[in-house]
Design an enzyme around this catalytic site. Structure first.
Site, PDB file in Angstrom:
ATOM      1  N   HIS A   1     -53.032  19.477   0.574  1.00  0.00           N
ATOM      2  CA  HIS A   1     -52.754  18.044   0.694  1.00  0.00           C
ATOM      3  C   HIS A   1     -53.994  17.314   1.214  1.00  0.00           C
ATOM      4  O   HIS A   1     -54.382  16.262   0.698  1.00  0.00           O
ATOM      5  CB  HIS A   1     -51.585  17.798   1.652  1.00  0.00           C
TER       6      HIS A   1
ATOM      7  N   ASP B   1      -7.276  -6.841  -4.387  1.00  0.00           N
ATOM      8  CA  ASP B   1      -7.054  -5.803  -5.390  1.00  0.00           C
ATOM      9  C   ASP B   1      -7.316  -6.303  -6.809  1.00  0.00           C
ATOM     10  O   ASP B   1      -7.817  -5.559  -7.648  1.00  0.00           O
ATOM     11  CB  ASP B   1      -5.609  -5.306  -5.315  1.00  0.00           C
TER      12      ASP B   1
ATOM     13  N   GLU C   1      -9.171   1.385   5.108  1.00  0.00           N
ATOM     14  CA  GLU C   1      -9.650   0.872   3.823  1.00  0.00           C
ATOM     15  C   GLU C   1      -9.469  -0.643   3.754  1.00  0.00           C
ATOM     16  O   GLU C   1     -10.401  -1.384   3.456  1.00  0.00           O
ATOM     17  CB  GLU C   1      -8.872   1.563   2.705  1.00  0.00           C
ATOM     18  N   HIS C   2      -8.244  -1.107   4.016  1.00  0.00           N
ATOM     19  CA  HIS C   2      -7.929  -2.544   4.023  1.00  0.00           C
ATOM     20  C   HIS C   2      -7.530  -2.963   5.432  1.00  0.00           C
ATOM     21  O   HIS C   2      -6.727  -2.293   6.072  1.00  0.00           O
ATOM     22  CB  HIS C   2      -6.765  -2.858   3.077  1.00  0.00           C
TER      23      HIS C   2
ATOM     24  N   HIS D   1       1.729   2.910  -3.352  1.00  0.00           N
ATOM     25  CA  HIS D   1       0.690   3.569  -4.132  1.00  0.00           C
ATOM     26  C   HIS D   1       0.905   5.072  -4.232  1.00  0.00           C
ATOM     27  O   HIS D   1       0.755   5.681  -5.286  1.00  0.00           O
ATOM     28  CB  HIS D   1      -0.686   3.336  -3.495  1.00  0.00           C
TER      29      HIS D   1
ATOM     30  N   GLN E   1       0.814  -1.210   0.000  1.00  0.00           N
ATOM     31  CA  GLN E   1       0.000   0.000   0.000  1.00  0.00           C
ATOM     32  C   GLN E   1       0.848   1.261   0.000  1.00  0.00           C
ATOM     33  O   GLN E   1       0.492   2.262  -0.618  1.00  0.00           O
ATOM     34  CB  GLN E   1      -0.948   0.004   1.204  1.00  0.00           C
TER      35      GLN E   1
END
Length: 433
Positions: A416, A357, A323-324, A258, A255
């Protein structure tokens, strides 16, 4: 890097990442979107020349069928086979998510229900720049295909020669993308949201990108729908003494490579394991092709955190909402019931993050920045909308009319109330007499 005790950890450093002057960036993005909205493709050509130093005026923005067919000649058979296998896995997983419309009749003759309808036209953004991601094509397009979307439009930044990566083009063709355009950044989001002289706007935009893409998605929300505001990649690994430092280091760096703003966090009650893994990270960084990016990420947003026990580590993971989340413990399934705030959970030594992934089937477009507290991964529902169905019978409306009118008048909405009562005017007049 030093091992930090959980009591001393600065969570803000790990979870709140600054892109610099956000207000300035937001204005720059707003200016780009304004140009695209007002000047269409001419603005896109100009912006691509300004930012990417590429002229697309001769080739045009749209990728041709000839370019796509040529891309098949430039990819290996092994790549094509692996991608098609991944495609089957992703389709199989997402097919299980699909729901159907329903209608429920009542004995009084009324019908209530819900229609689940696919969106007509969606746009997917596929990042380029420092890396290209054919896997992102599959993860964004295939759930839309399962949902029944007929028009899937892809935009992606061109390379220096004005083309897209062959693997990305092949993935688009295999995933059912119907249109591909060579445009990235905020201007790519503008093309999808506003359309141009020759490109129709979409109903929804999905897919991650850099800060310009994220801010552009934020600004066009409401004109179109978006999936989420994706930030830099994150991984948190909770591990007991059975973990293997070489494997853990590789997972952390998967990670960190990235993005300089990516975060990689290791949590364990075992100090020796943390120490060995830190040494292993340094060893592996020496020959990593993206070592400069990975090291910047690791030094700024990496952490090795010592906890008193696995329960404290699990509580920390749910607080950070990564996230992970890799759960590398002796019996990971026994802890699964305590997982609350994560994008995706990876169970055990043989479920490293890259399995998700690329290949297993679950979507890799996941909530970041703590938004796993309330966001879900990209899924089939992302590309569908729900329509409520109300079919009251005369008997049902007669039964409920008085209470509906009462509730309407309690809100001061006389029209209404009358819209219900007018259907039984004679009956109400008789009551008044």
């Amino acid at each position: 890097m030093k091992i930090e005790n959980i009591k001393d950890i600065d969570l803000n450093r790990l979870t709140r990442k600054s892109y610099g002057d956000d207000a300035n960036l937001e204005q720059r993005v707003a200016d780009i979107l304004k140009r695209v909205r007002e000047d269409g493709e001419e603005a896109v050509y100009q912006l691509t020349e300004e930012f990417d130093h590429i002229s697309l005026r001769l080739s045009g923005l749209r990728v041709t069928e000839e370019e796509i067919q040529g891309a098949y000649q430039d990819v290996s058979k092994d790549f094509l086979e692996a991608m098609r296998t991944a495609k089957r896995n992703i389709l199989r997983y997402h097919e299980k998510q699909k729901r159907t419309s329903w209608l429920e009749p009542d004995p009084d003759g009324s019908i209530l229900g819900q229609l689940l309808l696919p969106l007509k036209r969606v746009g997917i953004y596929v990042p380029g720049g420092t890396a290209s991601y054919p896997s992102s094509v599959l993860m964004n397009a295939l759930p839309a295909v399962v949902a029944g979307v007929k028009e899937i439009v892809m935009v992606s930044p061109p390379r220096a020669d004005g083309t897209l990566l062959p693997e990305v083009l092949v993935a688009a063709a295999e995933a059912g993308v119907t249109e591909v355009y060579k445009v990235g950044g905020a201007q790519g989001i503008g093309v999808l949201a506003f359309g141009t002289e020759t490109i129709s706007p979409v109903d929804k935009i999905t897919g991650p990108g850099n800060i310009y893409v994220t801010l552009a998605k934020k600004q066009v929300f409401g004109i179109v729908d978006i999936d989420m505001l994706a930030g830099p990649s994150e991984i948190l690994i909770l591990v007991d003494e059975t973990g293997r430092p070489e494997e853990l280091a590789a997972d952390l760096l998967s990670q960190a490579e990235h993005d300089r703003l990516a975060s990689a966090i290791l949590v364990s009650p075992s100090r020796p394991l943390l120490e060995q893994t830190l040494l292993e990270v340094e060893r592996q960084l020496k020959d990593l092709p993206r070592a400069e990016i990975a090291r910047a990420s690791w030094e700024s947003y990496g952490a090795a955190i010592l906890v008193s026990d696995l329960q404290e580590g699990m509580d920390l993971a749910n607080k950070i909402a990564p996230e992970h989340f890799e759960l590398v413990v002796e019996d990971p399934y026994s802890w699964l019931g305590q997982v609350r705030n994560v994008g995706a959970v990876f169970l055990g030594r043989y479920s490293p993050e890259p399995v998700g992934d690329y290949f297993a089937g679950p979507n890799h477009v996941l909530p970041t920045g703590g938004t796993a507290r309330f966001y879900s991964p990209l899924n089939v529902d992302t590309f569908m909308k729900k329509v409520s169905v109300i079919g009251y019978s005369e008997a049902a409306l007669k039964r409920d009319a008085k209470q509906i009118a009462l509730l309407a008048r309690s809100e001061g909405l006389e029209a209404h109330a009358r819209a219900v009562e007018v259907r039984f005017k004679e009956k109400f007049e008789e009551r008044e007499r």
